[in-house]
Design an enzyme around this catalytic site. Structure first.
Site, PDB file in Angstrom:
ATOM      1  N   HIS A  94      -1.574   0.626   7.345  1.00 51.48           N
ATOM      2  CA  HIS A  94      -2.214   0.859   6.053  1.00 51.48           C
ATOM      3  C   HIS A  94      -1.878   2.282   5.628  1.00 51.48           C
ATOM      4  CE1 HIS A  94      -4.689  -0.014   2.726  1.00 51.48           C
ATOM      5  NE2 HIS A  94      -5.717   0.757   3.062  1.00 51.48           N
ATOM      6  N   CYS A 101       0.811  -1.217   0.000  1.00 51.96           N
ATOM      7  CA  CYS A 101       0.000   0.000   0.000  1.00 51.96           C
ATOM      8  C   CYS A 101       0.844   1.266   0.000  1.00 51.96           C
ATOM      9  CB  CYS A 101      -0.961   0.001   1.187  1.00 51.96           C
ATOM     10  SG  CYS A 101      -0.183  -0.205   2.801  1.00 51.96           S
ATOM     11  N   ASP A 138      -8.417   4.817  -1.587  1.00 53.11           N
ATOM     12  CA  ASP A 138      -7.895   3.610  -0.946  1.00 53.11           C
ATOM     13  C   ASP A 138      -8.080   2.451  -1.912  1.00 53.11           C
ATOM     14  OD1 ASP A 138      -7.193   1.445   0.579  1.00 53.11           O
ATOM     15  OD2 ASP A 138      -8.657   1.794   2.177  1.00 53.11           O
TER      16      ASP A 138
END
Length: 219
Positions: A97, A43, A112
């Site tokens: 994250h 991520c 996202d």
């Protein structure tokens, strides 16, 4: 990032979602999710690629963009509505994250690539669906957020992907198909961004309430 076991009792608490449809449309930074560079479990690099893309296509908008790392000292942060979630509510416990935020005015959009929510999603809806509230969690699961201007993240982030390798050198998850984001001066500083010590690192560390106050403007 990697998922870990999650608490057995986390209940849903929804709040209202408010968006303002009377203002001019927000610039569509990414026409669709599939146009974005994406590698599962990376991520931080996915978001770095978003920043790089904006710096090329919409350089004046980069000043309105932020990168947000989500983690805590125990590296166990619950997020709902994640594509990797197995249950109905798509709950995953990540060690960390990373999100991309765009705030051209008093509105804020969240990008996202790991979420099952629309891409992008208005900030308040995203928080309501994904973070919900810390009140239903034990303290060790409270989420903290390191908020960094996208331009700084683009300039300073480095990762040689060592965190995704086992002791024998094999990959935990397959790496992206492009070279690692490194420099001669700093081959790897990912932990500096995941660390939620407010006295160290770039940007500002916030709790969930402070994050909402910064990025959500009541109509």
């Amino acid at each position: 990032m990697a998922s870990v076991s999650h608490p057995s009792k986390i209940q849903r608490q929804d709040t209202g979602v408010v968006t303002n449809t009377t203002k001019k449309p927000i610039l569509n930074l990414f026409s669709q999710r599939s146009d974005c560079k994406y590698t599962p479990a990376y991520c931080e690099e996915n978001v770095w690629k978003l920043c790089q893309d904006i710096s090329t296509r919409h350089p004046l908008e980069l000043q309105h963009c932020y990168v947000v790392f989500v983690s805590n000292d125990s590296r166990t942060v619950p997020l709902w509505r994640q594509k990797a979630g197995k249950e109905e509510e798509k709950l995953v416990i990540w060690d960390y994250h990373v999100l991309f935020l765009y705030t051209p005015d008093d509105r804020c959009l969240v990008y996202d690539l790991d979420s099952e929510l629309p891409y992008p999603t208005y900030f308040h809806k995203y928080v309501t669906e994904t973070f919900r509230t810390d009140h239903i969690l034990k303290p060790e699961y409270f989420r903290y957020f390191r908020v960094i201007p996208a331009s700084l993240f683009l300039q300073h982030f480095a990762s040689d992907r060592r965190h995704m390798k086992r002791s024998d050198g094999s990959w935990i998850k397959p790496p992206p198909d492009y070279p690692p984001i490194t420099s001669a001066a700093n081959p790897h500083n990912l932990d500096d961004f995941i660390n939620m010590d407010p006295t160290k690192g770039l940007g500002e560390v916030m709790n969930l309430t402070q994050l909402v106050r910064k990025f959500y403007q009541h109509p």
